[in-house]
Design a protein around this motif. Sequence first.
Motif, PDB file in Angstrom:
ATOM      1  N   GLY A 462       0.819  -1.204   0.000  1.00  0.00           N
ATOM      2  CA  GLY A 462       0.000   0.000   0.000  1.00  0.00           C
ATOM      3  C   GLY A 462       0.854   1.255   0.000  1.00  0.00           C
ATOM      4  O   GLY A 462       0.535   2.239  -0.681  1.00  0.00           O
ATOM      5  N   GLY A 463       1.944   1.240   0.757  1.00  0.00           N
ATOM      6  CA  GLY A 463       2.842   2.387   0.791  1.00  0.00           C
ATOM      7  C   GLY A 463       3.509   2.651  -0.544  1.00  0.00           C
ATOM      8  O   GLY A 463       3.667   3.805  -0.960  1.00  0.00           O
ATOM      9  N   VAL A 464       3.900   1.588  -1.233  1.00  0.00           N
ATOM     10  CA  VAL A 464       4.520   1.738  -2.560  1.00  0.00           C
ATOM     11  C   VAL A 464       3.501   2.300  -3.556  1.00  0.00           C
ATOM     12  O   VAL A 464       3.823   3.177  -4.374  1.00  0.00           O
ATOM     13  N   LEU A 465       2.253   1.817  -3.496  1.00  0.00           N
ATOM     14  CA  LEU A 465       1.205   2.365  -4.367  1.00  0.00           C
ATOM     15  C   LEU A 465       1.033   3.864  -4.132  1.00  0.00           C
ATOM     16  O   LEU A 465       0.873   4.635  -5.093  1.00  0.00           O
ATOM     17  N   ALA A 466       1.066   4.278  -2.865  1.00  0.00           N
ATOM     18  CA  ALA A 466       0.902   5.700  -2.554  1.00  0.00           C
ATOM     19  C   ALA A 466       2.027   6.534  -3.146  1.00  0.00           C
ATOM     20  O   ALA A 466       1.806   7.680  -3.581  1.00  0.00           O
ATOM     21  N   MET A 467       3.236   5.984  -3.191  1.00  0.00           N
ATOM     22  CA  MET A 467       4.369   6.711  -3.749  1.00  0.00           C
ATOM     23  C   MET A 467       4.149   7.044  -5.223  1.00  0.00           C
ATOM     24  O   MET A 467       4.524   8.126  -5.697  1.00  0.00           O
ATOM     25  N   PHE A 468       3.523   6.122  -5.947  1.00  0.00           N
ATOM     26  CA  PHE A 468       3.376   6.297  -7.394  1.00  0.00           C
ATOM     27  C   PHE A 468       1.997   6.802  -7.817  1.00  0.00           C
ATOM     28  O   PHE A 468       1.870   7.437  -8.869  1.00  0.00           O
ATOM     29  N   LEU A 469       0.970   6.521  -7.025  1.00  0.00           N
ATOM     30  CA  LEU A 469      -0.391   6.860  -7.433  1.00  0.00           C
ATOM     31  C   LEU A 469      -1.058   7.887  -6.517  1.00  0.00           C
ATOM     32  O   LEU A 469      -2.200   8.275  -6.767  1.00  0.00           O
ATOM     33  N   GLY A 470      -0.360   8.329  -5.475  1.00  0.00           N
ATOM     34  CA  GLY A 470      -0.963   9.231  -4.502  1.00  0.00           C
ATOM     35  C   GLY A 470      -1.355  10.578  -5.094  1.00  0.00           C
ATOM     36  O   GLY A 470      -0.834  11.015  -6.123  1.00  0.00           O
ATOM     37  N   VAL A 471      -2.297  11.241  -4.428  1.00  0.00           N
ATOM     38  CA  VAL A 471      -2.825  12.536  -4.868  1.00  0.00           C
ATOM     39  C   VAL A 471      -2.439  13.600  -3.842  1.00  0.00           C
ATOM     40  O   VAL A 471      -2.666  13.428  -2.649  1.00  0.00           O
ATOM     41  N   ASN A 472      -1.862  14.695  -4.309  1.00  0.00           N
ATOM     42  CA  ASN A 472      -1.485  15.798  -3.421  1.00  0.00           C
ATOM     43  C   ASN A 472      -2.718  16.658  -3.133  1.00  0.00           C
ATOM     44  O   ASN A 472      -2.916  17.722  -3.726  1.00  0.00           O
ATOM     45  N   ALA A 473      -3.535  16.177  -2.204  1.00  0.00           N
ATOM     46  CA  ALA A 473      -4.828  16.821  -1.936  1.00  0.00           C
ATOM     47  C   ALA A 473      -4.789  17.795  -0.764  1.00  0.00           C
ATOM     48  O   ALA A 473      -5.808  18.412  -0.461  1.00  0.00           O
ATOM     49  N   GLU A 474      -3.629  17.954  -0.126  1.00  0.00           N
ATOM     50  CA  GLU A 474      -3.563  18.786   1.068  1.00  0.00           C
ATOM     51  C   GLU A 474      -3.928  20.249   0.772  1.00  0.00           C
ATOM     52  O   GLU A 474      -3.510  20.832  -0.219  1.00  0.00           O
ATOM     53  N   ARG A 475      -4.776  20.799   1.661  1.00  0.00           N
ATOM     54  CA  ARG A 475      -5.196  22.204   1.653  1.00  0.00           C
ATOM     55  C   ARG A 475      -5.941  22.606   0.376  1.00  0.00           C
ATOM     56  O   ARG A 475      -6.060  23.790   0.069  1.00  0.00           O
TER      57      ARG A 475
END
Length: 499
Positions: A462-475
């Motif tokens: 799951g952590g590796v997926l977040a590295m490549f597919l994560g969304v910068n949704a902060e603020r």
Amino acid sequence: MRSTTSETDSGPDGLKEITTDVPARLDRLPWARWHWTVIVGLGVVWILDGLEVTIVGNLSDALKSSDTGLGLSSSQIGMAGAVYVTGSCVGALLFGQLTDRFGRKKLFIITLLTYLLGTVLTAFSMNPAYYFAVRFVTGMGIGGEYAAVNSAVDELVPARYRGRVDITINGSYWLGAAGGALVTIPLLNPDLVPAGLGWRVCFALGAVLGLAILFVRRNVPESPRWLFIHGREKESERIVSEIEETVERESGEKLPAPEGTITVRQRHTIGLGRIARTVFKDYPRRTILCLGLFVGQAFLYNAFFFTFGDTLQTFLGVDQTGAYIALFAVSNFAGALLLGPLFDKVGRVRMISATYIVSGVLLAVAGVRLDSLTAVSLTAFGMAIFFVASAGASSAYLTASEVFPMETRALCIAFFYAIGTAVGGITGPLLFGRLIDSASAAKDIGGIAVGYYIGAALMVGGGVLAMFLGVNAERKSLEDIATPLTAEDADASSRNADD
């Protein structure tokens, strides 16, 4: 009235194309006491879930007794956990769809009442079959709460606070877990409470807390974002104006002018076909990410925590597990509380990947050293692992609730919760229950290490997926992260008119 409508665009059902600044008005609010009302009224679902799960895990010996309990085996204890989670999955899907269709407020009242019914009936269990059935009903209420409440919270909390609020609220599960662990200590003491009564009172406590929250929840308004999309823009305007007046009075600050508007073509309902296309065709990367995050955290928590008390009692000679579980729970809540703000400051992608990978590696190390651990050292390991994992697990709910269009939010939360929990949360307790039975027969605690390794691999994945597919949704505003479907409809209508 801040929202504008085009009367000439009204259809026979009275729905219009409107331009509104409601999202901008909600997102620019300073934090005030009113927001705490929302958090207390809605966020307590996680406390209830933590209370339920901990009580079940801590009552394993009491439920195993054929004289004063229900005569359950370790495998049946695991089965009860799986039934509860199955009910949660069904409830999430059922109530999630209804939440997007009929509104957040109606459903978060109905789901809480469903939970109250299930937990009261659990206190009157007389045999395993009845117990499994009412645990299913209780789970349905909790699963429905996740969908209705997460969507409502995200739509009412200002964008710059959304990450830490979501992480902390989800982490409050562990306040319920700590409370559940501590109350079982006196209630399971036969010198204080008769053995056949104590475990029943434990279940009844959830109903008492749920009833108290029901009265607070009545004061939480419907989501203004949901209202203006579904043709109730006047009600949306009224609620936002009341919120602004309340926040100005409580904060003593004059609100700045909102920046930005959004144009939508109102609709009463969004078809399941349209929702499916949105999730799988328009946002496939986000769909894969959410599935990976939910499966990892669901297996990790449901496997380890559902059976933690049973492991302490079966292999490590612990009679009363309440104090151990309370320490474990406090560490989890501390992790969510202290790491939560970093999801807004450092960013979603970095924090999600870090919390998943670090907790996965630590869990694998615990599996390697399992043979040499005592009750104290296993609990210490768990506290370190889940201090980090708690924030990571909460971020799965945060991600699903903010990276898809508003009209699909509750159902998306429900879908990913149900799929992830079905894979990780149902198989986890079943697997660990069988591992404990077989390891107990062999008198070797190392026999359950394989469950730790599976959980570790899923968390790292799951952590590796977040590295490549994560969304910068902060603020960011929810509408900037994922354009509402009704805004796309309005844009398409405008292009067609130009053509």
